[in-house]
Design an enzyme around this catalytic site. Structure first.
Site, PDB file in Angstrom:
ATOM      1  N   GLU A 123       1.143  -1.296   0.057  1.00 28.49           N
ATOM      2  CA  GLU A 123       0.331   0.421   0.046  1.00 28.49           C
ATOM      3  C   GLU A 123       0.636   1.591  -0.219  1.00 28.49           C
ATOM      4  O   GLU A 123       1.873   1.505   0.974  1.00 28.49           O
ATOM      5  CB  GLU A 123      -0.601   0.088   1.149  1.00 28.49           C
ATOM      6  CG  GLU A 123      -1.844   1.323   0.929  1.00 28.49           C
ATOM      7  CD  GLU A 123      -2.516   1.342   2.322  1.00 28.49           C
ATOM      8  OE1 GLU A 123      -3.455   2.218   2.767  1.00 28.49           O
ATOM      9  OE2 GLU A 123      -2.129   1.000   3.316  1.00 28.49           O
ATOM     10  N   GLN A 155      -9.438   0.904  -0.728  1.00 28.28           N
ATOM     11  CA  GLN A 155     -10.137   1.378   1.051  1.00 28.28           C
ATOM     12  C   GLN A 155     -10.147   2.752   0.145  1.00 28.28           C
ATOM     13  O   GLN A 155      -9.587   3.614  -0.546  1.00 28.28           O
ATOM     14  CB  GLN A 155      -8.605   1.478   0.979  1.00 28.28           C
ATOM     15  CG  GLN A 155      -8.604   0.173   1.540  1.00 28.28           C
ATOM     16  CD  GLN A 155      -7.525  -0.378   2.807  1.00 28.28           C
ATOM     17  OE1 GLN A 155      -6.188   1.184   3.393  1.00 28.28           O
ATOM     18  NE2 GLN A 155      -7.813  -1.034   4.122  1.00 28.28           N
ATOM     19  N   ASP A 167      -5.092   2.808  -2.119  1.00 32.08           N
ATOM     20  CA  ASP A 167      -6.273   3.714  -0.964  1.00 32.08           C
ATOM     21  C   ASP A 167      -5.896   4.972  -2.122  1.00 32.08           C
ATOM     22  O   ASP A 167      -5.693   5.865  -1.983  1.00 32.08           O
ATOM     23  CB  ASP A 167      -5.669   3.420   0.444  1.00 32.08           C
ATOM     24  CG  ASP A 167      -5.989   4.480   1.224  1.00 32.08           C
ATOM     25  OD1 ASP A 167      -6.916   5.249   0.533  1.00 32.08           O
ATOM     26  OD2 ASP A 167      -6.674   3.838   2.493  1.00 32.08           O
ATOM     27  N   GLU A 220     -11.737   2.628   4.731  1.00 37.02           N
ATOM     28  CA  GLU A 220     -10.788   3.529   6.614  1.00 37.02           C
ATOM     29  C   GLU A 220     -10.662   4.529   6.675  1.00 37.02           C
ATOM     30  O   GLU A 220      -9.560   4.961   5.915  1.00 37.02           O
ATOM     31  CB  GLU A 220      -9.703   3.025   5.866  1.00 37.02           C
ATOM     32  CG  GLU A 220      -8.694   2.456   6.600  1.00 37.02           C
ATOM     33  CD  GLU A 220      -6.964   2.271   5.966  1.00 37.02           C
ATOM     34  OE1 GLU A 220      -6.323   1.429   6.825  1.00 37.02           O
ATOM     35  OE2 GLU A 220      -6.577   2.261   5.463  1.00 37.02           O
TER      36      GLU A 220
END
Length: 265
Positions: free
Chosen positions: A143, A206, A178, A242
């Protein structure tokens, strides 16, 4: 139709962690993710998943001394034995929870370290994690994280992550994209999705609002547009929620902020 997983490390902070499974199920989630499971016995977490008909879709490998400020071990020379022990522990949890993805945090770059040594260590460690996870059908996720929230993090850009995947050369290593971090570092989210999703190297998404990391309907990102784009491109994986509820740990803060989710359930 997008499928959303509640991040239990950030959502439902008005109740104890083990009670968040029930809260997520009650609000319509069919899956969960969280940062770390290691404070609980695997059988205890597995029972919560089973009792509330939830799927575990992601958690992180041990990050080193989290309370002391460490944010992963993968790029750190000299910590390879600790990294490997952490991967063994994470895989055991993933098997117990029937979880198909483990996020391996890259770590913060020591000021005295040579960039080439950090990269070589990272590549070797992720290759090891991928080899250990592959027989169990588990993906290892990388990530990129923005430097405003996590200064000095080794991995911050999408193109950097995809270049590392090509170098690592393991089919079960994927990018955890993300969109909160990506917006802060790079922007141009729709084009980044169009560029990277068709490669098959994106394993998980995310979301959070930018800039405050609150609900995704607060801030500068047009998430409904991006959700429709993911549908158009055939993404059938999970999207991890998240974010931090704008009302923090106030009673029912998460539930009261889920108006954005209702059209997608």
């Amino acid at each position: 139709m997008p499928r959303f997983a509640a991040n239990l490390s950030m959502l439902y902070n008005d109740v104890d962690f083990l009670d968040r499974f029930a809260a997520a199920s009650r609000d319509g989630f069919q899956a969960v993710e969280f940062l770390f499971p290691y404070a609980y016995e695997p059988r205890e977490l597995a029972a919560r998943l089973r009792d509330h008909k939830l799927r575990q879709v992601l958690f992180n490998a041990p990050p080193g001394d989290w309370e002391g400020g460490e944010r992963g071990l993968a790029c750190l020379p000299g910590r390879e034995a600790e990294f490997r022990a952490g991967i063994e522990r994470a895989i055991a949890y993933a098997q117990a929870l029937d979880c198909p993805r483990i996020h391996v945090m890259a770590g913060l770059m020591p000021h005295e370290a040579e960039p080439a040594a950090l990269r070589a260590t990272y590549v070797d460690n992720v290759r090891h994690a991928a080899r250990e996870a592959a027989p169990h059908g588990i993906q290892i996720l990388l990530e990129p994280i923005n430097g405003r929230d996590m200064p000095g993090f080794f991995l911050s850009r999408q193109d950097q992550a995809h270049a590392l995947i090509a170098e690592i050369g393991a089919p079960n290593v994927k990018v955890q994209m993300d969109l909160y971090h990506c917006q802060i570092v790079e922007g141009d989210l729709a084009m980044k999705i169009r560029q990277h999703l068709p490669t098959g190297n994106v394993g998980h998404f995310q979301i959070a609002g930018v800039p405050e990391r609150h609900e995704p309907d607060v801030g500068e990102i047009n998430y409904p547009y991006l959700f429709r784009l993911l549908d158009e491109l055939g993404y059938d994986g999970w999207i991890g929620c998240e974010y931090r509820p704008a009302r923090g740990a106030a009673p029912h803060a998460t539930r009261d902020g889920l108006g954005w989710l209702q059209p997608w359930l």
